[in-house]
Scaffold this motif. Structure first.
Motif, PDB file in Angstrom:
ATOM      1  N   ALA A   1       5.707   3.931  -8.160  1.00  0.00           N
ATOM      2  CA  ALA A   1       4.867   4.264  -7.002  1.00  0.00           C
ATOM      3  C   ALA A   1       3.581   3.450  -7.003  1.00  0.00           C
ATOM      4  O   ALA A   1       3.098   3.036  -5.940  1.00  0.00           O
ATOM      5  N   ILE A   2       3.023   3.207  -8.188  1.00  0.00           N
ATOM      6  CA  ILE A   2       1.809   2.386  -8.268  1.00  0.00           C
ATOM      7  C   ILE A   2       2.102   0.971  -7.802  1.00  0.00           C
ATOM      8  O   ILE A   2       1.350   0.374  -7.015  1.00  0.00           O
ATOM      9  N   GLU A   3       3.212   0.407  -8.261  1.00  0.00           N
ATOM     10  CA  GLU A   3       3.574  -0.952  -7.846  1.00  0.00           C
ATOM     11  C   GLU A   3       3.914  -1.022  -6.366  1.00  0.00           C
ATOM     12  O   GLU A   3       3.596  -2.002  -5.686  1.00  0.00           O
ATOM     13  N   ASP A   4       4.570   0.022  -5.854  1.00  0.00           N
ATOM     14  CA  ASP A   4       5.041  -0.002  -4.468  1.00  0.00           C
ATOM     15  C   ASP A   4       3.943   0.296  -3.460  1.00  0.00           C
ATOM     16  O   ASP A   4       3.979  -0.220  -2.331  1.00  0.00           O
ATOM     17  N   ASP A   5       2.975   1.138  -3.837  1.00  0.00           N
ATOM     18  CA  ASP A   5       2.000   1.611  -2.852  1.00  0.00           C
ATOM     19  C   ASP A   5       0.550   1.273  -3.194  1.00  0.00           C
ATOM     20  O   ASP A   5      -0.196   0.822  -2.328  1.00  0.00           O
ATOM     21  N   VAL A   6       0.147   1.499  -4.438  1.00  0.00           N
ATOM     22  CA  VAL A   6      -1.265   1.315  -4.766  1.00  0.00           C
ATOM     23  C   VAL A   6      -1.652  -0.161  -4.714  1.00  0.00           C
ATOM     24  O   VAL A   6      -2.621  -0.539  -4.041  1.00  0.00           O
ATOM     25  N   LEU A   7      -0.924  -1.013  -5.401  1.00  0.00           N
ATOM     26  CA  LEU A   7      -1.295  -2.430  -5.441  1.00  0.00           C
ATOM     27  C   LEU A   7      -1.173  -3.119  -4.081  1.00  0.00           C
ATOM     28  O   LEU A   7      -2.083  -3.856  -3.690  1.00  0.00           O
ATOM     29  N   PRO A   8      -0.107  -2.902  -3.321  1.00  0.00           N
ATOM     30  CA  PRO A   8      -0.023  -3.581  -2.021  1.00  0.00           C
ATOM     31  C   PRO A   8      -1.111  -3.172  -1.040  1.00  0.00           C
ATOM     32  O   PRO A   8      -1.466  -3.945  -0.143  1.00  0.00           O
TER      33      PRO A   8
END
Length: 517
Positions: A70-77
Motif C-alpha cells: 500500500a505504501i508503494e502503491d499509494d503513498v509514494l505516487p
C-alpha cells in the motif's frame, strides 16, 4: 479461576523481519535513485489523492508485506518529492539516505527523550548534538534542546523570554492580574516570520503585541526605528520584553544588523532572540561569518537542521545563553516522574526545559549527520547553496524579461518576471506616459497574475516546485535552493522553464488584460 488469554504478539521472527527490512531498503534505495525522473509535484488531481486513502477503519489486520504494498502503491505516487534537486519551495532540506536508516534504529529503540531514566543514551546524544550545533555556528550558549521545527523553537524561546522579563507573580495569576502592563515584542515589518504572531497568540499576549519595525531598503530591521518604537511603547506604559532579529529571513535571506540590535537590547535589558531557522547555520562558513556578527550576544537562537543542513524531518532547535532560563520557564514536577532509581547530578530531564514531556529521539539523525559529514563537509554544502542562488541571480540579470528584487544573500532568492516592453512603466515609474491610457496599478495587477500563473504551470508540470511571495506589495517568484543535491544544471532547467512559460502566458493573456502589446 479462568486465565486471561494473552494478546497475540506482532513481533516477527528475525528471518521474516530481515526479509521485510531488505525489501524496505530496496524501496528506499530505488526511491533515491529515481529522484531525477520523478515529477516533483504530484500529478494526480487532489480528489484522486483523497480517494486513494478514503477507506474504513480496518476490522482485521493484514500481513506487513501488504502494508508495504500500500505504501508503494499509494503513498509514494501521491507524494511531493522534496528530496528532489528541483524542489525549491518553502525552506525544506531534502533529507539524507543515512537519516532514513538512523531513524529506523531510533524507532526500534523507541526511547522517550523526556527524562533521563527512560532515555539515558538518547538524552546524552541530544545534549552532545545541541552543543555541536552551537559550536558550529559560533554561539557560546549554555544549552538548549531540539524541537519539531522553527515554530516550536520560537515558542520555546519566546516563552522563556517572557518568563525572564515578567514578574514572578505572572506565573500564578497570568495576564489576568491587576495592573498588568501590555507586554510587547519587536520584529522587522517585512520579513517577520508568521510564527512570531502565532507565538504572541499562544502566549495570550495578542497579535497586536507584535510591533512591526520598519525595514531598510535591503529588508533588514531599521535599528533607529526600533529604538523609537521602544521609547514610544515605554512612554505608553507598555513592557517591551523581546526583540526578534532575523538571521536569514524567509523571503530574501535577510540578516538583520545583529550587533546593533544586541547593543540596544543590552542597554535596555530586553531579551534578544535571533530567528535563524532558515539561515542561521550559514554562520558555520568562515567567509559568511561577518554577516552574523552579534549572533553570539543573543539570549536565544532558533536553528532548523531540517532546513539547510538537510537533516530529515523533524529537527528544529533552540539554543540558549543560559539553560536556567529554560528551567525557570518550564520546570515542573510530579510524583510519578520520580522513580526508584537514585538520581545523580549528571542526570538531565528534558521535560524540565521545554514544552514537551513525550519527546522522540530526533537527535540521533543530527548527531549521526555531524559525525558523517563533519563541519567542513557541511561548509562545502552550504557554499554550494549560496553559489546556486548567485548563479540564479546572474541568469535573472542577463534576461530581458526578468527583474531583480534583491541581491543574493544566502540560498533564498526572489525575483520577478516582467516582460521587457512593460519594464519602463515598472522600473522607471513613468506610468501612463509610457503606457498611454493604462493605469500603472493595472500593470502591477497584471504582473502579479502573470507571476502566479508562471509558478502554477511549472509546479503542476512536475518539473519543479517553487512558490510565489509578496515583496514591496508585488507578487514575485521565490526559490529556496537548500537541497545539497541541486546543481547549476537544475537551476538552469528551472529558470528556462520559468522564462518559456512566462513568454507563452504573456502572449496568451496580454490582449484580455487590455495592456499594450
Amino acid at each position: 479461576m479462568a486465565s486471561t488469554p494473552l494478546a497475540p504478539t506482532d513481533d516477527l521472527d528475525p528471518d521474516a523481519f530481515r526479509e521485510l527490512g531488505y525489501r524496505t531498503v530496496d524501496v528506499i534505495a530505488d526511491y533515491y535513485a529515481s529522484l531525477d525522473d520523478r515529477p516533483v509535484y504530484v500529478q494526480a488531481a487532489p480528489e484522486a489523492v483523497v480517494d486513494a486513502f478514503d477507506e474504513p477503519l480496518p476490522e482485521t489486520g493484514e500481513a506487513p508485506e501488504r502494508v508495504l504494498d500500500a505504501i508503494e502503491d499509494d503513498v509514494l505516487p501521491y507524494a511531493t518529492h522534496n528530496p528532489s534537486p528541483r524542489f525549491f519551495g518553502y525552506v525544506m532540506g531534502g533529507g539524507h539516505p543515512t537519516n532514513a536508516l538512523v531513524d529506523a534504529i531510533a524507532a526500534a529503540v523507541n526511547m522517550n527523550v523526556g527524562g533521563w531514566h527512560p532515555a539515558p543514551s538518547a538524552t546524552e546524544v541530544e545534549r552532545t548534538a545541541v552543543d555541536w550545533l552551537a559550536d558550529a555556528i559560533g554561539y557560546p550558549g549554555d544549552g538548549g534542546l531540539l524541537t519539531s521545527g522553527g515554530t516550536m523553537a520560537n515558542v520555546t524561546a519566546l516563552f522563556a523570554a517572557f518568563r525572564d522579563q515578567a514578574p514572578e507573580t505572572v506565573r500564578n495569576v497570568g495576564l489576568q492580574g491587576a495592573d498588568q502592563p501590555r507586554y510587547t515584542l519587536y520584529v522587522a515589518d517585512h520579513e517577520c516570520h508568521s510564527s512570531i504572531h502565532r507565538v504572541a497568540d499562544l502566549l495570550n499576549l495578542g497579535r497586536d503585541a507584535v510591533r512591526l519595525v520598519p525595514s531598510n531598503d535591503d529588508l533588514t530591521m531599521d535599528v533607529d526605528a526600533l529604538e523609537s518604537f521602544l521609547d514610544a511603547d515605554v512612554a505608553d506604559g507598555d513592557r517591551p520584553f523581546c526583540v526578534v532579529a532575523q538571521a536569514g529571513s524567509v523571503n530574501v535571506s535577510a540578516i538583520d544588523p545583529l550587533a546593533d540590535i544586541a547593543s540596544v537590547c543590552e542597554e535596555r535589558d530586553i531579551w534578544l532572540h535571533v530567528d535563524g531557522a532558515c539561515g542561521g547555520v550559514g554562520a558555520m562558513v568562515p567567509e559568511l561569518a561577518d554577516r552574523y556578527e552579534g549572533l553570539e550576544r543573543a539570549d536565544s537562537v532558533t536553528v532548523d537542521p531540517h532546513k539547510w543542513l538537510n537533516v530529515a524531518y523533524e529537527c528544529g532547535a533552540v539554543l540558549v545563553d543560559d539553560q536556567d532560563a529554560l528551567a525557570v520557564a518550564f520546570a515542573m514536577d510530579a510524583a510519578y516522574l520520580r522513580g526508584s532509581v537514585a538520581e545523580v547530578p549528571s542526570e538531565f530531564d528534558y521535560y524540565e526545559f521545554g514544552p514537551q514531556m513525550s519527546r522522540g529521539f530526533r537527535a540521533l539523525k543530527l548527531w549521526a549527520s555531524f559525525k558523517q559529514h563533519g563541519v567542513e563537509g557541511y561548509r562545502d554544502r552550504l557554499r554550494a547553496g549560496v553559489a546556486n542562488a548567485e548563479h540564479l541571480h546572474e541568469r535573472v540579470r542577463e534576461h530581458e524579461d526578468f527583474q531583480t528584487v534583491q541581491d543574493p544573500n544566502l540560498f533564498i532568492y526572489s525575483f520577478q518576471y516582467v516582460p521587457a516592453d512593460l519594464r519602463t512603466a515598472i522600473v522607471e515609474g513613468t506610468g501612463d506616459e509610457d503606457a498611454p491610457g493604462v493605469p500603472l496599478d493595472r500593470v502591477h495587477q497584471y504582473l502579479d497574475r502573470l507571476n502566479q500563473g508562471i509558478v502554477d504551470e511549472v509546479v503542476h508540470s512536475g518539473l519543479a516546485f517553487l512558490t510565489t511571495t509578496t515583496i514591496h506589495d508585488r507578487r514575485v517568484l521565490r526559490t529556496s535552493i537548500c537541497n545539497y543535491r541541486t546543481t547549476e544544471a537544475d537551476v538552469d532547467v528551472v529558470f528556462d522553464a520559468l522564462a518559456d512559460t512566462g513568454a507563452r502566458l504573456d502572449d496568451d493573456w496580454r490582449d484580455q488584460a487590455s495592456l499594450p502589446v
